[in-house]
Each structure stands twice: as structure tokens, then as C-alpha cells.
Design an enzyme around this catalytic site. Structure first.
Site, PDB file in Angstrom:
ATOM      1  N   HIS A 121       0.836  -1.195   0.000  1.00  0.00           N
ATOM      2  CA  HIS A 121       0.000   0.000   0.000  1.00  0.00           C
ATOM      3  C   HIS A 121       0.873   1.248   0.000  1.00  0.00           C
ATOM      4  O   HIS A 121       1.802   1.364   0.792  1.00  0.00           O
ATOM      5  CB  HIS A 121      -0.897  -0.015   1.242  1.00  0.00           C
ATOM      6  CG  HIS A 121      -2.020   0.963   1.189  1.00  0.00           C
ATOM      7  ND1 HIS A 121      -1.846   2.307   1.494  1.00  0.00           N
ATOM      8  CD2 HIS A 121      -3.317   0.812   0.883  1.00  0.00           C
ATOM      9  CE1 HIS A 121      -2.999   2.923   1.369  1.00  0.00           C
ATOM     10  NE2 HIS A 121      -3.921   2.057   0.991  1.00  0.00           N
ATOM     11  N   ASP A 179      -7.972  12.637  -7.898  1.00  0.00           N
ATOM     12  CA  ASP A 179      -7.584  11.396  -7.215  1.00  0.00           C
ATOM     13  C   ASP A 179      -8.865  10.663  -6.859  1.00  0.00           C
ATOM     14  O   ASP A 179      -9.587  11.070  -5.952  1.00  0.00           O
ATOM     15  CB  ASP A 179      -6.761  11.700  -5.958  1.00  0.00           C
ATOM     16  CG  ASP A 179      -6.168  10.436  -5.336  1.00  0.00           C
ATOM     17  OD1 ASP A 179      -6.330   9.349  -5.911  1.00  0.00           O
ATOM     18  OD2 ASP A 179      -5.531  10.548  -4.268  1.00  0.00           O
ATOM     19  N   MET A 180      -9.151   9.593  -7.566  1.00  0.00           N
ATOM     20  CA  MET A 180     -10.436   8.913  -7.389  1.00  0.00           C
ATOM     21  C   MET A 180     -10.269   7.399  -7.394  1.00  0.00           C
ATOM     22  O   MET A 180      -9.463   6.839  -8.131  1.00  0.00           O
ATOM     23  CB  MET A 180     -11.406   9.299  -8.508  1.00  0.00           C
ATOM     24  CG  MET A 180     -10.864   9.092  -9.909  1.00  0.00           C
ATOM     25  SD  MET A 180     -12.110   9.292 -11.191  1.00  0.00           S
ATOM     26  CE  MET A 180     -12.835   7.640 -11.215  1.00  0.00           C
ATOM     27  N   ALA A 181     -11.034   6.761  -6.534  1.00  0.00           N
ATOM     28  CA  ALA A 181     -11.152   5.313  -6.587  1.00  0.00           C
ATOM     29  C   ALA A 181     -12.110   4.958  -7.715  1.00  0.00           C
ATOM     30  O   ALA A 181     -12.909   5.792  -8.158  1.00  0.00           O
ATOM     31  CB  ALA A 181     -11.687   4.780  -5.263  1.00  0.00           C
ATOM     32  N   LYS A 232     -19.495   0.889 -15.395  1.00  0.00           N
ATOM     33  CA  LYS A 232     -18.447   1.812 -15.835  1.00  0.00           C
ATOM     34  C   LYS A 232     -17.255   1.792 -14.872  1.00  0.00           C
ATOM     35  O   LYS A 232     -16.099   1.744 -15.299  1.00  0.00           O
ATOM     36  CB  LYS A 232     -19.007   3.233 -15.970  1.00  0.00           C
ATOM     37  CG  LYS A 232     -20.051   3.353 -17.073  1.00  0.00           C
ATOM     38  CD  LYS A 232     -20.552   4.780 -17.232  1.00  0.00           C
ATOM     39  CE  LYS A 232     -21.578   4.867 -18.356  1.00  0.00           C
ATOM     40  NZ  LYS A 232     -22.090   6.249 -18.547  1.00  0.00           N
ATOM     41  N   GLY A 313      -9.382  18.911  -6.851  1.00  0.00           N
ATOM     42  CA  GLY A 313      -8.277  19.384  -6.024  1.00  0.00           C
ATOM     43  C   GLY A 313      -8.648  20.518  -5.093  1.00  0.00           C
ATOM     44  O   GLY A 313      -8.062  20.662  -4.016  1.00  0.00           O
TER      45      GLY A 313
END
Length: 355
Positions: A121, A179-181, A232, A313
Site C-alpha cells: 500500500h 484522485d479517485m477510486a 463503468k 483538487g
């Protein structure tokens, strides 16, 4: 601040996190880097990837599932492409080396693609994309993760949250930063709710162990995460898996472990892409064009119920300004886990305050 939370300044929290890692056998440079990445996430309001992860890291080091002394090595380098063996080291240490290679190769070739395998991680992907964009490059970072996400129309976990992050060179060190999961939320948000003893989480975040939608943090913690946007998000997660685990020759899908895996290495794969803006236009021109793009998007009238249009951001930069001034909040549950770890390791924790 609520009674269930304590406030810490970033320097105090970083020092405490580093001392915990050092006491667990982590070399000082590795400990400081890892602590910095976690505290920076907290500072930016991304608590899911902050010091709450430290207890997991320490447990995995204690069980011998992570080698805190490993630094990794280059397997191959051809043109702008580099393959890296993480040697089961801390993800932050592996990623630091890979970002350095990504910047070097992008400056030499205009574009770089660095893939690491057998890592762990690495905290928030944004920390590494920012490392690349601060060198005047567009930085894109991805990684595979624990199989906590069922494939579309499935009810058993196979894929991870598999985040995608992109950062561009920006003014005043505050670039456009996505920044995305590829899930509805990062797994760490479930952990945060569970550790804090929150009564519920929003609908649409998670499934229980039987694949049924749940708003119970405990059931979600032991259950599954929902893909972002159904099929998606599932497709995006597969894309990340291909560009990290498949391309890097590492563990894939259900083979991948994570911070909660017991008895085996996590074997995460991570991908770092650098694009040299100067190969297309002067960096200043690019920044000016980005400013115009952002201004154009933000000029849209806000929808009912909103006061302004934000871009990727902005919420995090605002959180950073606020927490730099007021302190970083940690829930009582997270603090108790950290102080328990400190007791086991013989580390003196800093004083905790609600104000």
C-alpha cells in the site's frame, strides 16, 4: 471539535508516526517518508489514506508480511519504459524510487511509463502524482488493490478500489488534481466510519458479505465495496488492473492482498506515468491554458443548492489551509489504536487535545 476527536499539528503527528515505524524496525529515511505521505493525506482532508492506516502497516510489519528495509530494484529499462521489483518493501519507498525514474525518463524521452510489482500500500495516489507534476510534468498514477469489489453482476470480491490519479503542473503548488477510486468511495472511508463508531454510512457505498446493499459501517467493513457507476467503474477498475498487475507481471485481481490481508504479502502493482509538457509547449503557456480552462469551467452558474462550481483538487487544498491552521483531527477510535500500538512498541505518544 467533537469530543470523539483529537487535534494534532502536522509536525507532531508526523514525528509520532515516524517513531512508531522506526520502533517496528523501519529505517529512519523510510519511516519519515511513509509518515509524511500519511500525514499529508490527513492534512488535505483525505483521512481515508492518513495515519489511520498506520496500525495496519505496523501489524503487517510485525507479522513479517512487509519488509520495511527493502528498497526494491530495477528489473528492466528500455527507452521510456521501466519495470521495478518492489521486493515487498513499503509502498511509499517503492513509489518514491519509481517517481524518480518516471521524472528522469520523461525528461529524456518526453514520456515515461514505470510499473512496479510486489509492492505494498502506497498511501494516497495524489502524493505521488504531485511528486511528478512538481517537476513540471503531467503525472498519472494508478495501482491495483485488495479484491473487495465484485465484478459487475457478481457477488464476490475480485477487483480492488484501483484508484486513478492525475496531477498537472500548477501555480503556487496547487495544481488541478484528480484522485479517485474506481469504487463509489475509497475503502478507507468505510474504515474511518467503522473506527469512529459512526451509526451509518451513505447508501450506495457498500454491500454486506452476502452482496446486499448496506448502510451499516460494521457490515460494510466486513463486506464489499460498490463499483463507481456500476459497469463503468468495473471497466475502469479492469483498465487499472491491466496497466498495473497484468502489464507489470505481478499479482492480479484476487491474487492481490492489502492492508488487512493476513498471512501473505500484498503484492500490489503500481503504475507511474510522466508526460513532459515542454515537448508540446512552454510550461508557462501550458499553465496559462490550464488557468483559462479552469476559469471557463468555474464560470458556469452553480446549480440549485450550491454556491459555486469546484474543480478537482480544490476541496483538498481548502482542507489543507484549514487544517494547517487549526490542526488535524483524529477520531478517538483511531487514536486508541495508535496509542495501543505505541504501548506495544515502547513509544511515547504525544498529548492529545480536543481543542
Amino acid at each position: 471539535m467533537a469530543e470523539n476527536y483529537y487535534l494534532f499539528d502536522q509536525a507532531t503527528l508526523k514525528d509520532f508516526a515516524a517513531r512508531l515505524l522506526e520502533a517496528a524496525g523501519t529505517p529512519t529515511p523510510h519511516a519519515l517518508l511513509t509518515a509524511e505521505s500519511l500525514v499529508q493525506a490527513d492534512l488535505r482532508g483525505v483521512d481515508s489514506h492518513g495515519v489511520q492506516l498506520l496500525t495496519f502497516y505496523l501489524e503487517r510489519i510485525a507479522r513479517g508480511e512487509v519488509d520495511p528495509r527493502a528498497a526494491g530494484r530495477v528489473i528492466s529499462e528500455q527507452g521510456g519504459c521501466l519495470l521495478y521489483d518492489g521486493q515487498n518493501g513499503l509502498g511509499q519507498v517503492v513509489s518514491d524510487a519509481c517517481c524518480g525514474h518516471a521524472v528522469r525518463l520523461a525528461r529524456e524521452h518526453g514520456i515515461s511509463l514505470v510499473v512496479a510489482r510486489d509492492s505494498n500500500h502506497f498511501g494516497a495516489a495524489a502524493f505521488w502524482a504531485l511528486r511528478i507534476s512538481s517537476a513540471g510534468l503531467i503525472g498519472i498514477v494508478m495501482c491495483n488493490a485488495t479484491g473487495q469489489v465484485p465484478p459487475w453482476q457478481g457477488r464476490e470480491g475480485r477487483l480492488g478500489t484501483n484508484p486513478i490519479c492525475m496531477s498537472v503542473p500548477g501555480e503556487d503548488g496547487r495544481p488541478w488534481l484528480l484522485d479517485m477510486a474506481t469504487t463509489a468511495v475509497a475503502a478507507g472511508k468505510i474504515y474511518k466510519a467503522y473506527f469512529a463508531g459512526e451509526p451509518s454510512i451513505p447508501a450506495g457505498w457498500a454491500l454486506d458479505r452476502e452482496g446486499r446493499p448496506t448502510t451499516d459501517p460494521k457490515e460494510a467493513y466486513h463486506g464489499l465495496l460498490m463499483p463507481l457507476g456500476g459497469y463503468k467503474g468495473y471497466g475502469l477498475a479492469m483498465m487499472v488492473e491491466i496497466l498495473s498487475g497484468v502489464l507489470g507481471g505481478g499479482a492480479m485481481a484476487s491474487q492481490v492482498g492489502g492492508v488487512r490481508t493476513v498471512g501473505r504479502p500484498a503484492r500490489n502493482s503500481q503504475t507511474f506515468l510522466g508526460i513532459d509538457v515542454a515537448r508540446f509547449m512552454p510550461l508557462d503557456v501550458f499553465r496559462q491554458r490550464m488557468q483559462r480552462l479552469v476559469a471557463d469551467v468555474k464560470s458556469a452558474p452553480p446549480a440549485a443548492g450550491y454556491e459555486e462550481v469546484l474543480v478537482a483538487g480544490e476541496p483538498e487544498w481548502r482542507a489543507q489551509a484549514l487544517r494547517s491552521a487549526q490542526g488535524i483531527p483524529l477520531s478517538r477510535g483511531v487514536w486508541e489504536k495508535l496509542t495501543a500500538a505505541a504501548g506495544r512498541l515502547g513509544v511515547e505518544p504525544p498529548p492529545a487535545s480536543n481543542s
